[in-house]
Scaffold this motif. Structure first.
Motif: not given
Length: 291
Positions: A118-135
């Motif tokens: 759900g994040i556009w144009g911010n790879r760092e924030k998108a990666d953080r969301v991926r890690r959050d979803k894994a958690m």
């Protein structure tokens, strides 16, 4: 030969989505206002108020998705026009623009991020969301295990439920990457029209759960949601305290840090201000992935 695409029509679609977004926000605001008014009338309307709050949350999620989709459409138009210029002979300018933007994500990278996070144009924030979803997935798997399952909860006594929560509290810390001192289960006074399910205290490094919820087995999801939500606050504090120990983007760390410095309370700032601040929105979103 030009592509059979009309950028003006696509841009109009993005504009239409802005109008939908605006209308949805108005509806969400009205629902929140009605919910607060009901709370002020009588405790007997608490259930209706909770339903309205849930609807407001659903609208908030939809609004967020529409906003990111709107950005995606606009980015798609930009990419199309850039490609068209290249094909029509404007190569020098196009190549120069491309050279200046080599550090930015490509459209397709942004699109992949948006689909996954759900994040556009911010790879760092998108990666953080991926890690959050894994958690969140790891927590969800643990809560669904026999020990913490709703089936086991229903047949447990109140004292046994307390022990289940203590065991859960201890196991959750490893997943969140935090070390807390205590889990307190006791009645929690609440403001008129509200029920405080629980809270986190960074001063005591502990989580409080409202004991009054434990007698009714139908409160299982509410209690589990509260555990996940409040433990997320512990995680937020730990990230701000020791950012180098966590893979969280600097923008989010700063946002959480600023929010802790200027935390909004219902009593002082109103329910909407409390609910809409970054750390509360993050904790609600995270808990929704688990429960």
């Amino acid at each position: 030969m030009r592509f059979n695409i009309r950028p003006n029509l696509v841009n109009n679609a993005a504009a239409d989505m802005k109008n939908v977004d605006r209308n949805l926000r108005n509806v969400q605001m009205e629902i929140s206002n009605i919910s607060r008014q009901i709370n002020n009338v009588s405790d007997s309307y608490l259930y209706i108020s909770k339903v309205l709050e849930k609807k407001a949350d659903s609208l908030e999620t939809l609004i967020s998705k529409l906003s990111t989709m709107e950005d995606g459409i606009e980015k798609a138009v930009e990419l199309y026009l850039s490609c068209e210029k290249k094909l029509m002979g404007d190569l020098p300018n196009a190549l120069k623009a491309e050279e200046n933007s080599t550090k930015k994500n490509s459209f397709f990278e942004n699109l992949q991020d948006w689909f996954q996070t759900g994040i556009w144009g911010n790879r760092e924030k998108a990666d953080r969301v991926r890690r959050d979803k894994a958690m969140a997935k790891e927590l969800k798997t643990m809560i669904k295990s026999d020990r913490y399952s709703q089936k086991n909860w229903k047949k447990a006594s109140v004292e046994e439920r307390k022990q289940i929560l203590r065991d859960l509290f201890n196991e959750m810390q490893a997943i969140y990457g935090v070390s807390l001192s205590l889990l307190t289960i006791e009645p929690i006074p609440s403001d008129p029209g509200y029920t405080t399910n629980g809270y986190y205290s960074d001063f005591y490094r502990g989580v409080w759960i409202n004991e009054d919820l434990l007698s009714d087995p139908s409160h299982y999801n509410k209690i589990m949601n509260t555990m996940v939500h409040e433990m997320r606050h512990a995680y937020q504090h730990e990230v701000v305290r020791n950012p180098k120990n966590f893979m969280v983007d600097e923008e989010t760390v700063k946002e959480w840090s600023d929010n802790f410095e200027n935390y909004k309370t219902t009593a002082k700032d109103g329910y909407s201000a409390y609910r809409d601040q970054p750390i509360e929105k993050d904790a609600r979103q995270f808990a929704s992935w688990v429960i």
